[in-house]
Write a protein that holds these residues in place. Structure first.
Motif, PDB file in Angstrom:
ATOM      1  N   LYS A  37       0.852  -1.179   0.000  1.00  0.00           N
ATOM      2  CA  LYS A  37       0.000   0.000   0.000  1.00  0.00           C
ATOM      3  C   LYS A  37       0.893   1.235   0.000  1.00  0.00           C
ATOM      4  CE  LYS A  37      -3.789  -2.274   2.323  1.00  0.00           C
ATOM      5  NZ  LYS A  37      -4.696  -2.342   3.448  1.00  0.00           N
ATOM      6  N   PHE A  38       0.501   2.226  -0.815  1.00  0.00           N
ATOM      7  CA  PHE A  38       1.301   3.438  -0.921  1.00  0.00           C
ATOM      8  C   PHE A  38       0.420   4.588  -1.380  1.00  0.00           C
ATOM      9  CE2 PHE A  38       1.288   1.321  -4.955  1.00  0.00           C
ATOM     10  CZ  PHE A  38       1.211   2.324  -5.908  1.00  0.00           C
ATOM     11  N   LYS A  39       0.938   5.796  -1.209  1.00  0.00           N
ATOM     12  CA  LYS A  39       0.242   6.983  -1.697  1.00  0.00           C
ATOM     13  C   LYS A  39       0.762   7.304  -3.085  1.00  0.00           C
ATOM     14  CE  LYS A  39      -1.243   9.427   2.372  1.00  0.00           C
ATOM     15  NZ  LYS A  39      -1.221  10.691   3.101  1.00  0.00           N
ATOM     16  N   GLY A  40      -0.161   7.482  -4.014  1.00  0.00           N
ATOM     17  CA  GLY A  40       0.195   7.828  -5.388  1.00  0.00           C
ATOM     18  C   GLY A  40       0.562   9.288  -5.496  1.00  0.00           C
ATOM     19  N   ALA A  41       0.949   9.700  -6.695  1.00  0.00           N
ATOM     20  CA  ALA A  41       1.329  11.085  -6.941  1.00  0.00           C
ATOM     21  C   ALA A  41       0.168  12.037  -6.678  1.00  0.00           C
ATOM     22  CB  ALA A  41       1.824  11.245  -8.375  1.00  0.00           C
ATOM     23  N   ASP A  42      -1.071  11.537  -6.852  1.00  0.00           N
ATOM     24  CA  ASP A  42      -2.247  12.372  -6.616  1.00  0.00           C
ATOM     25  C   ASP A  42      -2.655  12.406  -5.142  1.00  0.00           C
ATOM     26  OD1 ASP A  42      -3.098   9.784  -6.383  1.00  0.00           O
ATOM     27  OD2 ASP A  42      -4.714   9.941  -7.851  1.00  0.00           O
ATOM     28  N   GLY A  43      -1.923  11.667  -4.271  1.00  0.00           N
ATOM     29  CA  GLY A  43      -2.214  11.668  -2.839  1.00  0.00           C
ATOM     30  C   GLY A  43      -3.197  10.612  -2.385  1.00  0.00           C
ATOM     31  N   ASN A  44      -3.775   9.875  -3.334  1.00  0.00           N
ATOM     32  CA  ASN A  44      -4.714   8.809  -2.975  1.00  0.00           C
ATOM     33  C   ASN A  44      -3.967   7.541  -2.587  1.00  0.00           C
ATOM     34  OD1 ASN A  44      -6.986  10.373  -3.510  1.00  0.00           O
ATOM     35  ND2 ASN A  44      -7.001   9.791  -5.668  1.00  0.00           N
ATOM     36  N   LEU A  45      -4.552   6.799  -1.656  1.00  0.00           N
ATOM     37  CA  LEU A  45      -3.978   5.536  -1.218  1.00  0.00           C
ATOM     38  C   LEU A  45      -4.210   4.485  -2.296  1.00  0.00           C
ATOM     39  CD1 LEU A  45      -2.538   4.208   1.213  1.00  0.00           C
ATOM     40  CD2 LEU A  45      -4.768   3.494   2.016  1.00  0.00           C
TER      41      LEU A  45
END
Length: 172
Positions: free
Chosen positions: A36-44
């Motif tokens: 699990k990680f945060k994408g460039a757009d800030g969404n999980l």
């Protein structure tokens, strides 16, 4: 060089156990590992990686006995590169993990014997519930109080339950 891999994940299928002509057990299955990680757009976001794993020897027999599709394990081992020629003459390759040490992470008794432990579409079997006396609506029964000797300063001996286990139940 140093070749060590540690993965925690769930088995994607039941173990396939075979034996070499020399009598060594070889077990093969797949492992799904989540990240699990945060994408460039800030969404999980969640990423799933599927890895083929192989067990050898006694570890393969233990894995075959106790693990089922959906079982959670920690696998320590080494990365292996396999290459072959397919039926059409094309070159194929993949990486896999040769498991040298395995830790079962499911709660004790959740994947014993031939029962399925659930996960990835496996049918859930209802577990028998122990009969309980009492509850929110039942009258409370007085609990017997242990006898204390020696007053406030005397140390109390904790009650240690007796364990009844056979050598066949120990997975190592």
């Amino acid at each position: 060089m140093y070749n060590k891999v540690i993965l925690v994940g769930n088995l994607t299928r039941d173990l396939e156990l075979r034996y070499t002509p020399g009598g060594t057990a070889v077990g093969s299955t797949g492992l799904a590992v989540n990240r699990k990680f945060k994408g460039a757009d800030g969404n999980l976001k969640e990423e799933v990686t599927f890895v083929d794993i192989t067990f050898f020897g006694r570890t393969a027999e233990i894995a075959n006995q106790y693990l089922r599709k959906g079982s959670k394990i920690l696998a320590e081992g080494r990365l292996k590169f396999d290459s072959w020629t397919d039926q059409n003459g094309g070159k194929r390759s993949k990486h896999s993990i040769v498991v040298e040490n395995m830790t079962m992470l499911d709660p004790k008794g959740s994947s014993n014997g031939n029962q399925q432990s659930g996960g990835y579409g496996a049918p859930q079997q209802p577990q028998p519930q122990p009969q309980q006396s009492g509850g929110y609506g039942a009258p409370q029964q007085p609990q017997p109080q242990p006898q204390q000797s020696g007053g406030y300063g005397a140390p109390q001996q904790p009650e240690i339950p007796e364990i009844d286990i056979d050598d066949d139940e120990i997975p190592f």
